[in-house]
Structure formats: C-alpha cells, structure tokens
Motif scaffolding. Structure first.
Motif, PDB file in Angstrom:
ATOM      1  N   LEU A 246      -1.423  -0.535   7.540  1.00 36.77           N
ATOM      2  CA  LEU A 246      -1.871   0.652   6.864  1.00 36.77           C
ATOM      3  C   LEU A 246      -3.197   0.807   6.474  1.00 36.77           C
TER       4      LEU A 246
ATOM      5  N   MET B 157      -5.207   4.180   5.248  1.00 37.19           N
ATOM      6  CA  MET B 157      -5.817   4.306   3.880  1.00 37.19           C
ATOM      7  C   MET B 157      -7.108   4.671   4.042  1.00 37.19           C
TER       8      MET B 157
ATOM      9  N   LEU C 229      -5.212  19.070  -3.685  1.00 33.48           N
ATOM     10  CA  LEU C 229      -6.653  19.295  -3.890  1.00 33.48           C
ATOM     11  C   LEU C 229      -6.996  20.420  -2.756  1.00 33.48           C
ATOM     12  N   LEU C 230      -6.182  20.644  -1.550  1.00 30.97           N
ATOM     13  CA  LEU C 230      -6.320  21.561  -0.745  1.00 30.97           C
ATOM     14  C   LEU C 230      -6.072  22.868  -1.357  1.00 30.97           C
TER      15      LEU C 230
ATOM     16  N   LEU D 236      -1.890  14.068  -3.197  1.00 33.50           N
ATOM     17  CA  LEU D 236      -3.076  14.388  -3.689  1.00 33.50           C
ATOM     18  C   LEU D 236      -3.730  15.516  -2.626  1.00 33.50           C
ATOM     19  N   ILE D 237      -3.522  15.099  -1.384  1.00 33.05           N
ATOM     20  CA  ILE D 237      -4.103  16.131  -0.413  1.00 33.05           C
ATOM     21  C   ILE D 237      -3.870  17.443  -0.651  1.00 33.05           C
TER      22      ILE D 237
ATOM     23  N   ALA E 242      -6.715  23.678  -4.465  1.00 31.45           N
ATOM     24  CA  ALA E 242      -7.639  23.859  -5.294  1.00 31.45           C
ATOM     25  C   ALA E 242      -9.068  23.976  -4.951  1.00 31.45           C
ATOM     26  N   MET E 243      -9.095  23.828  -3.744  1.00 30.76           N
ATOM     27  CA  MET E 243     -10.361  23.601  -2.757  1.00 30.76           C
ATOM     28  C   MET E 243     -11.079  24.880  -2.729  1.00 30.76           C
ATOM     29  N   GLU E 244     -12.375  25.178  -2.824  1.00 30.34           N
ATOM     30  CA  GLU E 244     -13.278  26.342  -2.732  1.00 30.34           C
ATOM     31  C   GLU E 244     -13.691  26.528  -1.182  1.00 30.34           C
TER      32      GLU E 244
ATOM     33  N   VAL F 208      -7.473   8.346   4.674  1.00 30.26           N
ATOM     34  CA  VAL F 208      -6.704   9.111   3.669  1.00 30.26           C
ATOM     35  C   VAL F 208      -7.776   9.082   2.576  1.00 30.26           C
TER      36      VAL F 208
ATOM     37  N   ASN G 280     -15.264  19.181  -3.039  1.00 31.44           N
ATOM     38  CA  ASN G 280     -15.154  20.602  -2.969  1.00 31.44           C
ATOM     39  C   ASN G 280     -14.301  21.233  -4.077  1.00 31.44           C
ATOM     40  N   TYR G 281     -13.637  20.302  -4.789  1.00 28.43           N
ATOM     41  CA  TYR G 281     -12.688  20.899  -6.025  1.00 28.43           C
ATOM     42  C   TYR G 281     -13.375  22.318  -6.811  1.00 28.43           C
ATOM     43  N   GLY G 282     -12.717  23.300  -6.994  1.00 27.80           N
ATOM     44  CA  GLY G 282     -13.096  24.380  -7.547  1.00 27.80           C
ATOM     45  C   GLY G 282     -13.115  24.179  -9.001  1.00 27.80           C
TER      46      GLY G 282
ATOM     47  N   MET H 120      -1.868   9.209  -2.563  1.00 30.21           N
ATOM     48  CA  MET H 120      -2.854   9.891  -1.653  1.00 30.21           C
ATOM     49  C   MET H 120      -2.114  11.056  -1.049  1.00 30.21           C
ATOM     50  N   PHE H 121      -0.946  10.952  -0.527  1.00 27.56           N
ATOM     51  CA  PHE H 121      -0.364  12.302   0.327  1.00 27.56           C
ATOM     52  C   PHE H 121      -0.093  13.202  -0.590  1.00 27.56           C
TER      53      PHE H 121
ATOM     54  N   LEU I  88       0.610  -1.327  -0.060  1.00 25.22           N
ATOM     55  CA  LEU I  88       0.217  -0.065  -0.040  1.00 25.22           C
ATOM     56  C   LEU I  88       0.720   1.299   0.059  1.00 25.22           C
TER      57      LEU I  88
ATOM     58  N   LEU J 136     -12.249  16.173  -0.639  1.00 22.81           N
ATOM     59  CA  LEU J 136     -11.564  17.244  -1.116  1.00 22.81           C
ATOM     60  C   LEU J 136     -11.906  17.498  -2.705  1.00 22.81           C
ATOM     61  N   LEU J 137     -11.933  16.143  -3.237  1.00 22.06           N
ATOM     62  CA  LEU J 137     -12.416  15.960  -4.549  1.00 22.06           C
ATOM     63  C   LEU J 137     -13.794  16.701  -4.912  1.00 22.06           C
TER      64      LEU J 137
ATOM     65  N   ILE K 178     -10.666  11.451   2.978  1.00 26.54           N
ATOM     66  CA  ILE K 178     -10.126  12.893   2.891  1.00 26.54           C
ATOM     67  C   ILE K 178     -10.173  13.466   1.607  1.00 26.54           C
ATOM     68  N   VAL K 179      -9.473  12.358   0.592  1.00 31.83           N
ATOM     69  CA  VAL K 179      -9.422  12.650  -0.603  1.00 31.83           C
ATOM     70  C   VAL K 179     -10.750  12.824  -1.460  1.00 31.83           C
TER      71      VAL K 179
ATOM     72  N   VAL L 210       0.713   3.438  -3.062  1.00 37.03           N
ATOM     73  CA  VAL L 210      -0.588   4.228  -2.990  1.00 37.03           C
ATOM     74  C   VAL L 210      -0.698   5.360  -2.067  1.00 37.03           C
ATOM     75  N   MET L 211      -0.220   5.074  -1.032  1.00 36.77           N
ATOM     76  CA  MET L 211      -0.552   6.026   0.222  1.00 36.77           C
ATOM     77  C   MET L 211       0.204   7.404  -0.225  1.00 36.77           C
TER      78      MET L 211
END
Lengths: 192, 177
Positions: free
Chosen positions: B30, B34, A31-32, A27-28, A34-36, B37, B47-49, A24-25, A17, B44-45, B40-41, A20-21
């Motif tokens: 993990l 997982m 995305l933060l 992406l966070i 680009a967040m509205e 996370v 709320n993506y602008g 993901m980390f 994993l 966030l997706l 959270i992803v 993948v992790m």
C-alpha cells in the motif's frame, strides 16, 4: 525462552495502513466538494441613498473643492460620460447631448450579447483624465439602459476602478493605492 | 540429469512448504498508493475554499468575470440566473423568456415574493444578532448571470433595500484566477 525473545525483537512489524487509507479516501471527496474551482471575488456596490455612508471615509477632502459628480450611463450604442453636470463630448454650449454617446462602441456591428463591443479602454482613459483633475474623488454613479447585461456593467466598473487597481492589498494595509481611480460605484436606476 | 535433480529438489521444497503452512498469502503493497493519495489530499487542502460564504451558482448560470480582487464577505446570497431568482435555496421567482420578472409579481420595482422572504430572513437575522450581541451586517450578495438585464438587477436591489438590506456585493469570478 531466550530464542523466543530474540525472534520477537527481530521480527518486522508492518504498519496497518488500511485505516489511514480509509480516512484518506473519505477526505478526497470531502475536499473536492469544498475545492475552489474558480476564485470568487466581490465588488462592493453602494445604492444611491446610502452613498453618503459608504464604508470607507473619504480621505482629507478639501472643503473648497467642487464635487466631480461623475456619472456614466451605459447605452446600447456606447457610454455617456458626464462630470460636474457637463456631458463629455456634448455639442458646444450644451450640457447634454442625448442623441450621441461620449464614448462610441469599439465594435458597432457586434450583437448586444458580445460584451467586448464597448470601448472599456477609452472609458478607463477618460476616468484617468478625471482622476488627475480630482485626485480625492473615488465615487462614480453608474446607470444603464434596461437591456444592458450584467457583464457589461461589471466590466464598466472594472474600467472605472482602473486595470491596475488591487483593492485586496488595500484592505490589508488600509491605504488605497494611487492606481485605483473610481473604486466606489453607485448603482443608480435613474441617472441620465 | 542435473536438470532432473534440480526439478525434483524444487518439487520437494514446494511439497514441504505446502505441508508446513498451507498456501502462501500474498500481501498488498500500500505504500505507493499511500504516496499518491497523500499528494492528492495535500493538493486539495491547498485549494480548499476559505470564503465565509459558499457560492454555488445554479445550473446554467454564468457568473460575470471581473478584475476585482476583494474577497467575498459574509452575507445573504441571492442567485439570479437567466430563468429564476433563488433565495435561501428556494426558487422564489421565475423569469420570463426576455429575462424580466412577471409584471404581476412586481409592485413599484419591488418583487413581492422575494421581498416577503427577505423581510422574514432579515427579522430572523436581526433577532439572532441581538441575542449574540452583535451588529447585523445587513449585507446581501448578488450572484447574477452575465446576461442579467439591468432592469431586473435594479428591481432585485430595490427589493433588498425595502427588506432593510443596505450593503450590496456583486459576486464575480476573478479573471486571472
């Protein structure tokens, strides 16, 4: 040989994993960024010389109907509203009365940076009144004194558009709801 | 007696294990991380602008609130804070303490430095649109501070008009968002 094969089949294979992790980390934060946090919207404003070429065509306007020519002047002590050349609330026999606003302040003692000092509800009621008389009119000319803050101008446009007006649905369906009053504001520097 | 035998057995087993494969390696679980996370992803997706223009008000700028709900369309943003006017990520004009543009930089309501930058940008945008065989939108997005004076706003609008921008959008924050 047979023993080796069976141990391979029975052994549990754990998914790795970590990659993948890692993704993901990454992406966070992406995305933060680009967040509205707050939802932005836009108010379409027309400057005076382009008023005739406003994006939306005016719906079947009767040729014999006189134009409303609604004008709002934001002053430090209230709104001056005039339509068809006649100021609302002016003294009898006079077209304009520059000394008094048509709609006085809701909070006269509040400072200029207190945006709620204006009576937006009364302005919306006045706009509704005019809309009833001129249902095909959508344009209002707004002007203000030099010191008037942008928030007051924005709230004035909101009041003239109508609190129940939702233009988002209208942009999808192509039809302006009846709740929308004067939703095409013209910003004029010299309107009085 | 029984306890001693049990402890001895345990020690023997431990010794045997040590001699077999050295020290045991612990593995990190993990799966629960997982799960967190992933949630959270997804959030966030959601709320993506999705606006075509990324509005990033400058520090200390308060965008006015409104009940308007029309989406922000594509255009050239102009940020007008209480201190300065920013165009194309560059501070073009400083505003004085009263929120006015320095009178030496204004000619008949036209803010000269802003006009020069906007006219240059308009020329570039027109050329790009011509090459792509598209129509130039000539749209400008005004992101003003809530305390921005009407006189300054009119000057900025006039300047944009001089630079051939004919459509204006006031950027606001939706009240019920």
């Amino acid at each position: 040989m047979a023993r080796k094969k069976s141990s391979m089949v029975e052994g549990e294979v754990e998914a790795n994993l970590l990659p993948v992790m890692n993704v993901m980390f990454l992406l966070i934060p992406a995305l933060l960024l680009a967040m509205e946090v707050a939802r932005f919207a836009a108010i379409n404003v027309v400057p005076p010389k382009y008023a005739a070429t406003a994006e939306t065509k005016e719906p079947e306007k009767k040729p014999e109907e006189e134009p409303l020519n609604l004008k709002i002047f934001i002053m430090e002590d209230g709104f001056r509203v005039s339509a068809s050349g006649q100021q609302a609330g002016a003294e009898a026999g006079r077209e304009t009365d520059s000394t008094r606003p048509s709609i006085a302040l809701a909070k006269p003692s509040a400072p200029l940076n207190d945006f709620s000092r204006y009576d937006y509800a009364a302005l919306e009621a006045k706009a509704t009144e005019y809309k009833r008389l001129f249902p095909h009119e959508t344009v209002a000319t707004i002007s203000a004194e030099n010191s008037i803050p942008l928030q007051v101008l924005t709230s004035t446009m909101d009041a003239l558009r109508g609190s129940k007006c939702t233009l988002l649905a209208a942009s999808k369906s192509g039809q302006i709801p009846e709740d929308c009053l004067f939703w095409q504001p013209i910003i004029d520097a010299g309107a009085t | 007696m029984a306890d001693e035998a049990f402890e001895q057995k345990k020690a023997d087993r431990r010794a045997a294990r040590r001699s077999k494969g050295g020290e045991e390696q612990g593995t990190l679980n993990l799966t629960s991380l997982m799960d967190v996370v992933s949630i959270i992803v997804v959030y966030l997706l959601k709320n993506y602008g999705t606006d075509p223009v990324v509005i990033a008000p400058t520090a200390g700028q308060k965008v006015p609130m409104s009940t308007a709900d029309s989406p922000v369309q594509d255009g050239v943003p102009i940020y007008i804070s209480a201190r300065d006017i920013t165009f194309g990520s560059q501070k073009v004009v400083q505003l004085n303490e009263t929120g006015d543009v320095d009178p030496t930089q204004v000619q008949k309501h036209s803010i000269i430095p802003l006009y020069e930058m906007m006219a240059e940008e308009a020329d570039k945008a027109k050329q790009t649109a011509e090459m792509q065989q598209k129509e130039w939108t000539a749209q400008v997005i005004l992101i003003g501070d809530e305390n921005l004076k009407f006189s300054t706003l009119v000057d900025v609008m006039y300047t944009a008009g001089q630079a051939e921008y004919s459509k204006y959008l006031f950027c606001v924050i939706q009240k019920n968002s």
